[in-house]
Structures are given as C-alpha cells and as structure tokens.
Design an enzyme around this catalytic site. Structure first.
Site: not given
Length: 312
Positions: A66, A145, A158, A160, A162
C-alpha cells in the site's frame, strides 16, 4: 534518439500495477526488455499481470503493498533490490479519486486522495532516491493528469493532488540537475481505465470520464518513450491534451465556460449507483486489468460534440 535495446536489462518498479495505466505500462516496459517489480494492494491481480508478463517472455517480481504505508514502500524497494541488485526506474502510477462537490466530500476522502495520489509518489521517490544517488543514475517517471494543470467539477481533491504532484516533480527536477537522476512526467487525458469503476461517488449515479476517452495504451506507449528518453514531459493526446493546453494558454475562459456549464453532466450517467467508499480504503475485486467498463471514444467522434452520457 535512443533505441529499444537501451531498456533491455533495466529494472523498474511500477506502482498501481493491478489495473489501468500501471498494468499496461508494466506490460509495455516488459516488451521493451525491462525487468519488473510490480506493486499494488491486490496480490491476486498482480499475479495475473505477472502471468501475462511471463507468457510474453518477460521477468516480473510481485510485491503486494500500500503506497500509504511507509513500511510497505520500503519493503517493496528492498525486495526489488534484493532480487535484481538495483533499481533504475520508478513509474509512479498509483492513484484514487472520489466524485462529489467539495463541501459534500467526507474529509477522510480528501485526505485519502492526497495520501495515495500525491504522498504515495513522494514516499516511493524518497525510498528509491538513495539507491539512485549511490549508483549515480535513476529515473522517476510520474503518471500525471491533464488535471495537473487544469480543473474539473466533482474532482477537486484529485485535481488538487495532481497539481501538487506536478509542482513537486518540477521542483525535484531542479534539485537533481547534474546528478544523473532524471524526472519525467506524462500528462494523462481521460483514458479507459477501471478507475471509474472503482471510484467512490457522493452523487448516487455512475461516474464516467470527461469525453473524449482514449485507450489506456496511449499512455503506456508514452511511458515507454519517456523511459527511453527521460527528462521530459509528454502530452500524448491532441484533443484532450496539446490542444487543451494551447487553448487554456490563449483563452482560458473558453474551457472554464464549457466545464462550468457541462462539466458535471459529462461526468455522470443516469444509472443509479450507491458506492460511497469504492476502493479508497480497501481494494475491491472489480476492475482487474488495463481497461474498465467505459470504452475509448472512436477516433471519428473525438472531433465532434461530446455525446450525452448514456446508461449502460
């Protein structure tokens, strides 16, 4: 330009390899002669990937772990070095997202998105950098992304994360100049990964990527190109990539107007779905392999108006 032989015998750790970009990038790197150490939370999925790599004549070590657990991260790197003697390339691809308006997202969703999608990259980079420094070379290849330099409704956490990851990678590139350690980034458009089949949603409806959707192999091929020629940022898509960056540079209000009016509509279907947790805190059985339930947009449709999201 470097040749395919330059990757033969290199050692790569690929995170998030149980599905999507991580899975397909691992396969493409193996085809180029790279020896793999693949990691994710789902060992059964990783074993399926390993079987496919071996069937194609590659070499693959499976290390379940993880990215939010420092001990797991250190163990993966340690087992990779114990098996192969070194590590040359780290492909950071593990990511999660959660759909919902910012003020309706549970706070633990926001922090978990950052913990996986941003800090997971940081943890693995800190684990491999001592090895890179000791051997005088290495390559951190980050799957970013288009939201790393943009925005979208329903994906504020998400986007933020990236943005933070891209800023970190650009700063790290400056710090490591002249060390023989390279930083690369690939800017990913909407691709046909199982991420949309895993992600939690607060909306009660099935989420889908902003169209057009590209095949996941578009990104995997870009990963291999960057592995051969490191130290660059690749934008492999045109319509939802280079064109978008150009348009945002000269007329940012246009993209904002489109997303303000249609952004939520483009990312949701009318299909009811109760999935408040998804794969944020525990792995799920669904979505093994490179591609998910949303198919790539046919090439001829990419240059027309996005169709209305349809119920499956």
């Amino acid at each position: 330009m470097a040749h395919r032989e330059d990757l033969k015998g290199q050692i790569a750790i690929v995170t998030g390899a149980s599905s999507g970009v991580g899975w397909q990038s691992a396969l493409r790197l193996s085809e180029a002669g790279v020896k793999l150490c693949v990691t994710a939370r789902r060992r059964s999925a990783l074993e399926k990937l390993r079987a496919e790599v071996l069937q194609r004549g590659g070499e693959c070590l499976v290390c379940e772990g993880d990215v939010t657990v420092p001990e797991d991260v250190e163990r993966v790197v340690r087992e990779c070095v114990a098996r192969y003697g070194r590590v040359d390339l780290l492909v950071n691809a593990a990511a999660v997202q959660s759909y919902g308006h910012f003020d309706q997202l549970p706070w633990e969703h926001i922090t978990r998105v950052f913990d996986v999608t941003c800090f997971g990259y940081f943890r693995f980079a800190r684990a491999v950098l001592p090895h890179f420094r000791a051997q005088g070379h290495g390559h951190l290849l980050n799957v970013q992304s288009m939201l790393s330099s943009g925005s979208a409704p329903l994906l504020s956490a998400y986007a933020a994360a990236k943005h933070a990851t891209l800023g970190w990678a650009q700063s790290l590139e400056l710090e490591l100049a002249g060390t023989g350690i390279h930083i690369s980034n690939v800017m990913v458009p909407s691709v046909s990964t199982p991420m949309f089949d895993h992600a939690p949603t607060m909306l009660g409806k099935k989420p889908v990527p902003v169209p057009p959707t590209y095949d996941v192999d578009l990104v995997a091929r870009a990963v291999v190109r960057l592995a051969r020629r490191p130290g660059r940022t690749s934008v492999p898509a045109f319509l939802q990539g280079r064109l978008m960056l150009w348009l945002n540079g000269i007329a940012p209000s246009v993209g904002k107007a489109v997303l303000r009016r249609y952004g939520e509509w483009m990312q949701t279907t009318t299909t009811p779905l109760h999935r408040p947790e998804g794969n944020l805190f525990a792995p799920v059985e669904e979505g093994v392999g490179p591609r998910g339930s949303v198919p790539p947009t046919p090439a001829w449709l990419r240059f027309t108006a996005p169709p209305a999201p349809a119920s499956p």
